[in-house]
Write an enzyme that holds these catalytic residues in place. Structure first.
Site, PDB file in Angstrom:
ATOM      1  CG  ASP A 161      -1.855   1.233   1.156  1.00 38.85           C
ATOM      2  OD1 ASP A 161      -2.601   1.368   0.170  1.00 38.85           O
ATOM      3  OD2 ASP A 161      -1.782   2.072   2.063  1.00 38.85           O
ATOM      4  NE  ARG A 168      -5.062   4.358  -5.305  1.00 38.24           N
ATOM      5  CZ  ARG A 168      -5.643   4.324  -4.103  1.00 38.24           C
ATOM      6  NH1 ARG A 168      -5.092   3.657  -3.120  1.00 38.24           N
ATOM      7  NH2 ARG A 168      -6.777   4.952  -3.888  1.00 38.24           N
ATOM      8  CB  SER A 183      -5.740   1.574  -0.044  1.00 38.38           C
ATOM      9  OG  SER A 183      -5.035   2.419   0.813  1.00 38.38           O
ATOM     10  CE  LYS A 187      -3.914   1.724   4.534  1.00 33.19           C
ATOM     11  NZ  LYS A 187      -3.774   3.070   4.038  1.00 33.19           N
TER      12      LYS A 187
HETATM   13  N1  URA Z   1      -6.998   6.294   2.701  1.00 37.16           N
HETATM   14  C1  URA Z   1      -6.244   5.193   2.476  1.00 37.16           C
HETATM   15  O1  URA Z   1      -5.650   4.637   3.398  1.00 37.16           O
HETATM   16  N2  URA Z   1      -6.171   4.732   1.216  1.00 37.16           N
HETATM   17  C2  URA Z   1      -6.815   5.298   0.174  1.00 37.16           C
HETATM   18  O2  URA Z   1      -6.713   4.818  -0.945  1.00 37.16           O
HETATM   19  C3  URA Z   1      -7.583   6.448   0.422  1.00 37.16           C
HETATM   20  C4  URA Z   1      -7.666   6.921   1.705  1.00 37.16           C
END
Ligand code: URA
Length: 434
Positions: A161, A168, A183, A187
């Site tokens: 990520d 991104r 994403s 986590k």
């Molecule tokens: N927060 C995140 O952790 N990832 C994203 O893609 C967007 C917001």
């Protein structure tokens, strides 16, 4: 398998298999797939979307790109919450002690702030001596003993990520629901909780500007969480103004303490009651949302929630008494009252703008490594819909110097709009998704 074939498949609307997704994520994390191919894939996903099975595979593959927390040594139900980010968002400081006082275990990893949004770790460091990097053994021991510990991310959680988000960010591919869901959920799943409640913000200060977009994201997040075997729920909340009244690290800690003492009501307490009730019911500690609300109300009334915060501060090298007597918390030398130039009803408070003022006062990081002043920030005296007299205080700027306060005054003033006619307060909790 070749990445070029996978890009073409997604470009043409095809579904990627579990193996193809794993090949792509593991290859990219190891540096074997170049950024230009991964960017093309992200853009193809943005336009073509992904089915639930693909999003789950993407999430799981990202989660397994690094360490996964093992919380099995912690007894009981472990809960976590995630907010998509907001200004003045000190929810964790209030909510976590509240639910811990009701018997839920909080073993939470939090982040630092960057830009105009603050981070829970910075806020916690307002307690003199508070240690956010205790060992894994102490972390588990503290949660078993006091029911709550919040630390910084030590383990190598979801490296995929970190790489993908940075890519991104510079390729116009952040606003894709499958990419956002994978994403966030990779986590959260890697952090090991049994129950996860998501707070999806919508409005001018948020990532998702409309309620429909926020609901689409919330449904995507909870679907993937459930498919991964966790209990999941979400709330959609308004971010058309900062949450609560305080923006700035120590100011937010003091506000959180006031709420835990039962001295302050309003949107922050409402949000903690709503998320807390979902955690207690999803975790099986309460039969209904009404029962859960009663438990949380009692945790505040009896002082048990405040005591949990004190226990956590003490267990992480701070002084628990700082929760009861906040005089040792950072205090800015200057408090500058910004007065309203006219009378009227508050019709707009630009949340992002207030966050930027706090950042420019020194309360937020401009780069990942910059230091911050924990004492500075903004205390709002008025919120949306309130009436203000000409000459009455709109907000108090807490600053390192008179000069610094005055430099920010015009920017802060520009965050407020006033109307001659009464303004309807927007509904703060827009939806609860279970
Ligand atoms: N927060 C995140 O952790 N990832 C994203 O893609 C967007 C917001």
């Amino acid at each position: 398998m070749r990445m070029t074939d996978l890009i073409a498949k997604k470009r043409d609307g095809g579904e990627l298999s579990t193996e193809e997704i794993s090949f792509m994520i593991q290859g990219y994390t190891r540096g074997e797939i170049p950024d230009y191919q991964m960017s093309a894939m992200c853009m193809a996903i943005l336009f073509r979307g992904m089915c639930d099975r693909e999003i789950l595979d993407l999430t799981m593959s990202m989660m397994h790109s690094g360490d996964v927390m093992d919380l099995s040594a912690i007894e009981g139900i472990k809960a976590d919450k995630h907010s998509t980010g907001g200004v003045g968002d000190k929810t964790s400081l209030v909510l976590c002690p509240m639910v811990a006082a009701c018997g839920v275990k909080i073993a939470k990893m939090s982040g630092r702030g960057l830009g105009h949004t603050g981070g829970t770790l910075d806020k916690l460091e307002s307690f003199p001596g508070f240690n956010i990097s205790i060992s894994d053994e102490r972390f588990v021991e503290n949660v078993n003993r006091c029911g709550i510990s919040i630390i910084g991310q030590t383990a190598d959680i979801v490296p995929a990520d970190k790489l993908l988000y940075a890519l991104r960010d510079v390729t116009g591919t952040v606003p894709s629901i499958p990419l956002i869901v994978s994403s966030i959920m990779s986590k959260k799943l890697a952090s090991g909780a049994d129950v996860i409640v998501l707070d999806v913000k919508c409005g001018s200060g948020a990532f998702m500007k409309t309620e429909d977009e926020a609901e689409e994201l919330a449904r995507g997040l909870t679907r993937v969480g459930r498919l991964a075997g966790r209990k999941c729920a979400a709330v959609i909340t308004d971010m058309d103004q900062p949450l609560g009244n305080a923006v700035g690290n120590a100011l937010e800690v003091k506000e959180a303490i006031a709420v835990l003492k039962g001295e302050e009501k309003g949107d922050l307490l409402d949000l903690c009651m709503s998320i807390g009730s979902l955690i207690l019911t999803e975790g099986g500690l309460a039969e209904s949302l009404e029962d859960a609300e009663k438990m949380l109300t009692e945790a505040v009334r009896s002082g048990a929630a405040l005591k949990k915060l004190a226990e956590m501060v003490e267990a992480q090298d701070g002084c628990g008494n700082d929760v009861y007597d906040t005089s040792r918390l950072p205090q800015a030398p200057v408090q500058y009252a910004m007065k309203s130039e006219r009378a009227g009803y508050i019709s707009r408070i630009d949340a992002e703008g207030v966050g930027l003022v706090s950042m420019h006062l020194g309360g937020g990081r401009i780069t990942k490594d910059s230091g911050i002043d924990l004492s500075v920030g903004v205390l709002l005296n008025k919120k949306l819909g309130d009436y203000v007299e000409a000459g009455e205080t709109l907000a108090i700027i807490h600053a390192a110097s008179e000069e610094s306060a005055k430099q920010q005054e015009e920017s802060l003033r520009a965050c407020f709009n006033l109307s001659d006619s009464p303004v309807q307060r927007p509904a703060f909790i827009k939806a609860v998704l279970r």
